[in-house]
Design a protein around this motif. Structure first.
Motif, PDB file in Angstrom:
ATOM      1  N   ARG A  20       0.828  -1.215   0.000  1.00  0.00           N
ATOM      2  CA  ARG A  20       0.000   0.000   0.000  1.00  0.00           C
ATOM      3  C   ARG A  20       0.859   1.261   0.000  1.00  0.00           C
ATOM      4  O   ARG A  20       0.401   2.345   0.374  1.00  0.00           O
ATOM      5  CB  ARG A  20      -0.926  -0.005   1.219  1.00  0.00           C
ATOM      6  CG  ARG A  20      -0.210   0.173   2.552  1.00  0.00           C
ATOM      7  CD  ARG A  20      -1.182   0.055   3.707  1.00  0.00           C
ATOM      8  NE  ARG A  20      -0.582   0.410   4.982  1.00  0.00           N
ATOM      9  CZ  ARG A  20      -0.968  -0.063   6.152  1.00  0.00           C
ATOM     10  NH1 ARG A  20      -1.946  -0.944   6.210  1.00  0.00           N
ATOM     11  NH2 ARG A  20      -0.386   0.324   7.272  1.00  0.00           N
ATOM     12  N   ARG A  61       2.901   4.533  -1.297  1.00  0.00           N
ATOM     13  CA  ARG A  61       2.776   5.574  -2.318  1.00  0.00           C
ATOM     14  C   ARG A  61       3.884   5.436  -3.364  1.00  0.00           C
ATOM     15  O   ARG A  61       3.663   5.686  -4.551  1.00  0.00           O
ATOM     16  CB  ARG A  61       2.857   6.937  -1.627  1.00  0.00           C
ATOM     17  CG  ARG A  61       2.780   8.147  -2.520  1.00  0.00           C
ATOM     18  CD  ARG A  61       2.853   9.390  -1.632  1.00  0.00           C
ATOM     19  NE  ARG A  61       2.785  10.632  -2.345  1.00  0.00           N
ATOM     20  CZ  ARG A  61       2.865  11.838  -1.740  1.00  0.00           C
ATOM     21  NH1 ARG A  61       3.016  11.879  -0.411  1.00  0.00           N
ATOM     22  NH2 ARG A  61       2.797  12.932  -2.443  1.00  0.00           N
ATOM     23  N   ASN A 118      -4.323   6.592  10.507  1.00  0.00           N
ATOM     24  CA  ASN A 118      -5.119   5.634   9.725  1.00  0.00           C
ATOM     25  C   ASN A 118      -6.612   5.754  10.025  1.00  0.00           C
ATOM     26  O   ASN A 118      -7.448   5.572   9.130  1.00  0.00           O
ATOM     27  CB  ASN A 118      -4.634   4.215   9.993  1.00  0.00           C
ATOM     28  CG  ASN A 118      -3.246   3.959   9.426  1.00  0.00           C
ATOM     29  OD1 ASN A 118      -2.738   4.748   8.623  1.00  0.00           O
ATOM     30  ND2 ASN A 118      -2.625   2.876   9.838  1.00  0.00           N
ATOM     31  N   HIS A 164      -7.624   8.938   8.207  1.00  0.00           N
ATOM     32  CA  HIS A 164      -7.436   8.924   6.749  1.00  0.00           C
ATOM     33  C   HIS A 164      -7.482   7.489   6.218  1.00  0.00           C
ATOM     34  O   HIS A 164      -6.483   6.976   5.701  1.00  0.00           O
ATOM     35  CB  HIS A 164      -6.086   9.569   6.387  1.00  0.00           C
ATOM     36  CG  HIS A 164      -5.920  10.964   6.894  1.00  0.00           C
ATOM     37  ND1 HIS A 164      -6.477  12.051   6.258  1.00  0.00           N
ATOM     38  CD2 HIS A 164      -5.271  11.442   7.992  1.00  0.00           C
ATOM     39  CE1 HIS A 164      -6.167  13.153   6.933  1.00  0.00           C
ATOM     40  NE2 HIS A 164      -5.436  12.811   7.977  1.00  0.00           N
ATOM     41  N   PRO A 165      -8.625   6.845   6.326  1.00  0.00           N
ATOM     42  CA  PRO A 165      -8.718   5.444   5.862  1.00  0.00           C
ATOM     43  C   PRO A 165      -8.441   5.297   4.375  1.00  0.00           C
ATOM     44  O   PRO A 165      -8.037   4.227   3.920  1.00  0.00           O
ATOM     45  CB  PRO A 165     -10.154   5.054   6.205  1.00  0.00           C
ATOM     46  CG  PRO A 165     -10.897   6.355   6.303  1.00  0.00           C
ATOM     47  CD  PRO A 165      -9.917   7.345   6.842  1.00  0.00           C
ATOM     48  N   GLU A 166      -8.652   6.380   3.616  1.00  0.00           N
ATOM     49  CA  GLU A 166      -8.390   6.320   2.175  1.00  0.00           C
ATOM     50  C   GLU A 166      -6.899   6.447   1.859  1.00  0.00           C
ATOM     51  O   GLU A 166      -6.473   6.168   0.732  1.00  0.00           O
ATOM     52  CB  GLU A 166      -9.165   7.442   1.476  1.00  0.00           C
ATOM     53  CG  GLU A 166      -8.553   8.831   1.552  1.00  0.00           C
ATOM     54  CD  GLU A 166      -8.542   9.465   2.957  1.00  0.00           C
ATOM     55  OE1 GLU A 166      -7.883  10.504   3.135  1.00  0.00           O
ATOM     56  OE2 GLU A 166      -9.206   8.915   3.865  1.00  0.00           O
ATOM     57  N   ARG A 167      -6.106   6.873   2.849  1.00  0.00           N
ATOM     58  CA  ARG A 167      -4.670   7.084   2.632  1.00  0.00           C
ATOM     59  C   ARG A 167      -3.900   6.613   3.859  1.00  0.00           C
ATOM     60  O   ARG A 167      -3.316   7.405   4.590  1.00  0.00           O
ATOM     61  CB  ARG A 167      -4.405   8.565   2.354  1.00  0.00           C
ATOM     62  CG  ARG A 167      -2.979   8.916   1.987  1.00  0.00           C
ATOM     63  CD  ARG A 167      -2.908  10.352   1.448  1.00  0.00           C
ATOM     64  NE  ARG A 167      -3.607  11.304   2.278  1.00  0.00           N
ATOM     65  CZ  ARG A 167      -3.041  11.958   3.310  1.00  0.00           C
ATOM     66  NH1 ARG A 167      -1.792  11.723   3.636  1.00  0.00           N
ATOM     67  NH2 ARG A 167      -3.729  12.841   4.000  1.00  0.00           N
ATOM     68  N   PRO A 168      -3.920   5.295   4.134  1.00  0.00           N
ATOM     69  CA  PRO A 168      -3.259   4.794   5.346  1.00  0.00           C
ATOM     70  C   PRO A 168      -1.753   4.978   5.293  1.00  0.00           C
ATOM     71  O   PRO A 168      -1.151   5.037   4.212  1.00  0.00           O
ATOM     72  CB  PRO A 168      -3.635   3.312   5.359  1.00  0.00           C
ATOM     73  CG  PRO A 168      -3.900   2.976   3.928  1.00  0.00           C
ATOM     74  CD  PRO A 168      -4.508   4.212   3.334  1.00  0.00           C
TER      75      PRO A 168
END
Length: 328
Positions: free
Chosen positions: A9, A11, A66, A69-73
């Motif tokens: 996951r 970036r 987390n 920002h569940p969309e960007r852990p």
């Protein structure tokens, strides 16, 4: 290879390498929030009891991120263990890492089966620093999950082999996780590491020049002002060959072009070095890739630059290979 969770996951396929003294909770948390693996040497937490506090802080702040920002852990973090006879903290530090279920342990200067087994037992992954193919074979034989080939040009303790040579030899027999170290300082070099067969780039020196790094302002500016020509490779300061900023050696009153050789048997990571001028307090480690670093800024800004450059490099490479005879 396909990356195991939670390493899938990220970036960017990048690990921020553990920097002695420089890497602390602030830098690691910023790196993980920015979407890359952050790491620090266990020995940076002093006294030993501070390691528990650091891991508590990192774990709690990343968990909070987390939730918000569940969309960007956040990316996972790593702890570096120096597996050397002068490090009398290994057992205590490993017990603390087990308590906090550290997801990635990076081992250096010694491969021990019991360390690799302990991490595997709590569900973590191990990656071991190597400077040649022989050490790589030994590490995997003893149970390491992955390798970090430390090629010529890497900051701090570094090997002398070309990254092409190291990757070619290792990938002939090993298909597990590999993070390539050696002058990784922009998005283009991250993609180049992958092109050579690595899963990740492994970048340290560039992150010294960030707001979150625990480094003196002069050190940060030295990274910004540095270039490949300003790096000196010597074993004087710790007994192990490494790369250092020429300017810091000169500031310590030493001649970078006439440094004596150290006795490797006197290697000591408890003291920070074997000379009056100590690594990494007075003599500043740096890789040859620092010419890509132009200013001091936040970790987020640096990772954003890396991401932009990485995608630019992918697009440029696709364009270059689109109409070539060997691609027809």
């Amino acid at each position: 290879m396909s990356l195991p969770a939670p390493f899938d996951r990220l970036r960017l396929p990048l690990i921020g390498s553990p920097l002695f003294i420089v890497s602390g909770p602030e830098l690691v948390i910023a790196q993980c929030k920015a979407g890359i693996i952050g790491s620090f040497p266990a020995l940076n937490a002093r006294p030993q009891s501070s390691l528990d506090e650091w891991l508590h802080q990192i774990t709690e702040e990343l968990a909070k991120h987390n939730r918000e920002h569940p969309e960007r852990p956040a990316a996972p973090f790593a702890v570096n263990q120096i597996i050397h006879k002068t490090n009398d903290r290994v057992e205590a530090d490993m017990a603390t890492c087990e308590k906090w279920q550290v997801p990635l342990i990076i081992t250096s200067l010694g491969a021990r089966t019991e360390v690799f087994d302990a991490v595997r037992n709590w569900g973590g992954i191990t990656m071991h620093d190597v400077i040649n193919n022989r050490f790589a074979n030994k590490a995997i034989e003893k149970g390491a999950d992955g390798l970090i080939p430390v090629a010529a040009g890497a900051g701090g303790h570094a090997g002398a082999l070309s990254p092409f040579a190291l990757m070619q030899e290792i990938r002939e027999w090993f298909d597990g996780l590999v993070a390539l170290s050696g002058s990784i300082a922009n998005g283009y070099s991250i993609l180049a590491a992958q092109a050579m067969g690595a899963d990740f780039g492994y970048c340290g020196s560039a992150f010294i020049a960030t707001d979150e790094a625990n480094a003196a302002d002069g050190y940060k500016q030295g990274i910004v002002d540095g270039s490949s020509e300003g790096i000196v490779y010597t074993n004087l300061f710790t007994g192990v060959h490494g790369n250092y900023l020429r300017s810091s050696i000169e500031a310590a009153g030493l001649d970078p072009d006439d440094l004596p050789q150290s006795d490797p048997s006197k290697m000591n990571f408890g003291s920070g070095g074997n000379t009056k001028a100590k690594a990494w307090k007075d003599i500043w480690g740096s890789g040859q890739g620092v010419g890509a670093v132009k200013s001091v800024g936040s970790v987020e800004d640096m990772v954003a630059r890396f991401e932009r450059e990485y995608h630019e490099a992918r697009a440029a490479l696709a364009d270059k290979t689109k109409y070539t005879p060997w691609n027809s």
